[in-house]
Design a protein around this motif. Structure first.
Motif, PDB file in Angstrom:
ATOM      1  N   THR A 100       0.817  -1.209   0.000  1.00 45.86           N
ATOM      2  CA  THR A 100       0.000   0.000   0.000  1.00 45.86           C
ATOM      3  C   THR A 100       0.853   1.262   0.000  1.00 45.86           C
ATOM      4  O   THR A 100       0.542   2.224  -0.715  1.00 45.86           O
ATOM      5  N   LEU A 101       1.943   1.259   0.766  1.00 49.61           N
ATOM      6  CA  LEU A 101       2.735   2.475   0.949  1.00 49.61           C
ATOM      7  C   LEU A 101       3.841   2.672  -0.084  1.00 49.61           C
ATOM      8  O   LEU A 101       4.212   3.809  -0.389  1.00 49.61           O
ATOM      9  N   LEU A 102       4.402   1.590  -0.633  1.00 48.20           N
ATOM     10  CA  LEU A 102       5.593   1.703  -1.462  1.00 48.20           C
ATOM     11  C   LEU A 102       5.352   1.554  -2.955  1.00 48.20           C
ATOM     12  O   LEU A 102       6.129   2.073  -3.762  1.00 48.20           O
ATOM     13  N   LEU A 103       4.293   0.842  -3.339  1.00 49.65           N
ATOM     14  CA  LEU A 103       4.108   0.544  -4.760  1.00 49.65           C
ATOM     15  C   LEU A 103       3.925   1.817  -5.586  1.00 49.65           C
ATOM     16  O   LEU A 103       4.499   1.944  -6.678  1.00 49.65           O
ATOM     17  N   GLY A 104       3.157   2.759  -5.071  1.00 51.75           N
ATOM     18  CA  GLY A 104       2.952   4.008  -5.789  1.00 51.75           C
ATOM     19  C   GLY A 104       4.237   4.789  -5.999  1.00 51.75           C
ATOM     20  O   GLY A 104       4.576   5.163  -7.126  1.00 51.75           O
ATOM     21  N   PRO A 105       5.010   5.063  -4.917  1.00 54.11           N
ATOM     22  CA  PRO A 105       6.292   5.769  -5.098  1.00 54.11           C
ATOM     23  C   PRO A 105       7.266   5.033  -6.011  1.00 54.11           C
ATOM     24  O   PRO A 105       7.970   5.665  -6.798  1.00 54.11           O
ATOM     25  N   PHE A 106       7.343   3.701  -5.904  1.00 55.15           N
ATOM     26  CA  PHE A 106       8.234   2.948  -6.789  1.00 55.15           C
ATOM     27  C   PHE A 106       7.813   3.121  -8.246  1.00 55.15           C
ATOM     28  O   PHE A 106       8.664   3.256  -9.139  1.00 55.15           O
ATOM     29  N   THR A 107       6.510   3.104  -8.498  1.00 53.24           N
ATOM     30  CA  THR A 107       6.022   3.289  -9.865  1.00 53.24           C
ATOM     31  C   THR A 107       6.359   4.684 -10.380  1.00 53.24           C
ATOM     32  O   THR A 107       6.843   4.845 -11.502  1.00 53.24           O
ATOM     33  N   ASP A 108       6.119   5.699  -9.560  1.00 54.80           N
ATOM     34  CA  ASP A 108       6.419   7.076  -9.962  1.00 54.80           C
ATOM     35  C   ASP A 108       7.900   7.254 -10.276  1.00 54.80           C
ATOM     36  O   ASP A 108       8.265   7.904 -11.264  1.00 54.80           O
TER      37      ASP A 108
END
Length: 220
Positions: A100-108
């Protein structure tokens, strides 16, 4: 078959049992590596401009009917999916929170690192790479047995409770989500179809080698 363990050795462990099951440093590294690669996969698929994954199509379609941003819709969908874990008796864990917390930043971050290809052959290569890397990433972080993300937990929960293969369950889920996304008006492309049909079998292949088998706690 033990209802608390899938055919591939995925044990249905509670949050504390997941941390006590041994080989924790190795499993955390696998979890983080899997999430990082999932971000790479998302970036490859998006930069290919050949169509997103079924979940992206569904999220895009939902935003057409709700006064919410894509990110907010994704959070709400994740919460709804987590509610489906209850009848499946699927346990959350460190991996669920990390997803929940890391997937978005890693994608960005990976989107900033990757240039959008101009030629069709290179876009197709991005698409193929995105599908394969997604399957590898899923096997890594789910196989670490620290709790899957909301959507992958739905997959592993169904697989454990029904005895079906990961390939069969994931493909069925992706097709259903894609159909709902199309009804809602989400954007579909060649990449969407390729992802929906291919990611399940490839994930099944990688899971055979990347699941760390752990002992489920004995039932009282």
């Amino acid at each position: 078959m033990n209802p608390n363990t899938s055919p591939l050795g995925l044990a249905n462990l509670g949050p504390l049992d997941q941390l006590r099951a041994g080989r924790l440093p190795e499993r955390v590294v696998r979890l983080l590596a899997g999430l990082w690669l999932y971000g790479v996969s998302n970036a490859l698929l998006m930069e290919s401009a050949l169509g997103g994954s079924p979940w992206v199509v569904f999220h895009q379609g939902a935003t057409l009917h709700l006064p919410l941003s894509l990110g907010v819709v994704m959070v709400l969908v994740a919460v709804a999916v987590l509610l489906l874990w209850i009848p499946l008796r699927q346990m959350p864990g460190l991996g669920t929170v990390a997803n929940t917390l890391l997937l978005g930043p890693f994608t960005d971050f990976n989107l900033r690192m990757l240039d959008a290809p101009e030629s069709l052959p290179l876009r197709c290569a991005y698409l193929a790479g995105g599908v394969v890397v997604c399957a590898l990433a899923t096997a890594l972080y789910v196989g670490a047995q620290l709790g899957p993300g909301p959507r992958d937990g739905l997959m592993t929960g169904f697989a454990r409770r029904t005895g079906w293969s990961i390939q069969r369950v994931r493909t069925c889920i992706e097709i259903v989500v894609l159909a709902m996304g199309v009804v809602l008006g989400g954007t579909v492309g060649m990449g969407t179809v390729v992802f929906a049909l291919c990611v399940g079998p490839i994930t099944q292949f990688f899971m055979r080698y990347l699941v760390l088998r752990l002992e489920a706690p004995a039932e009282a």
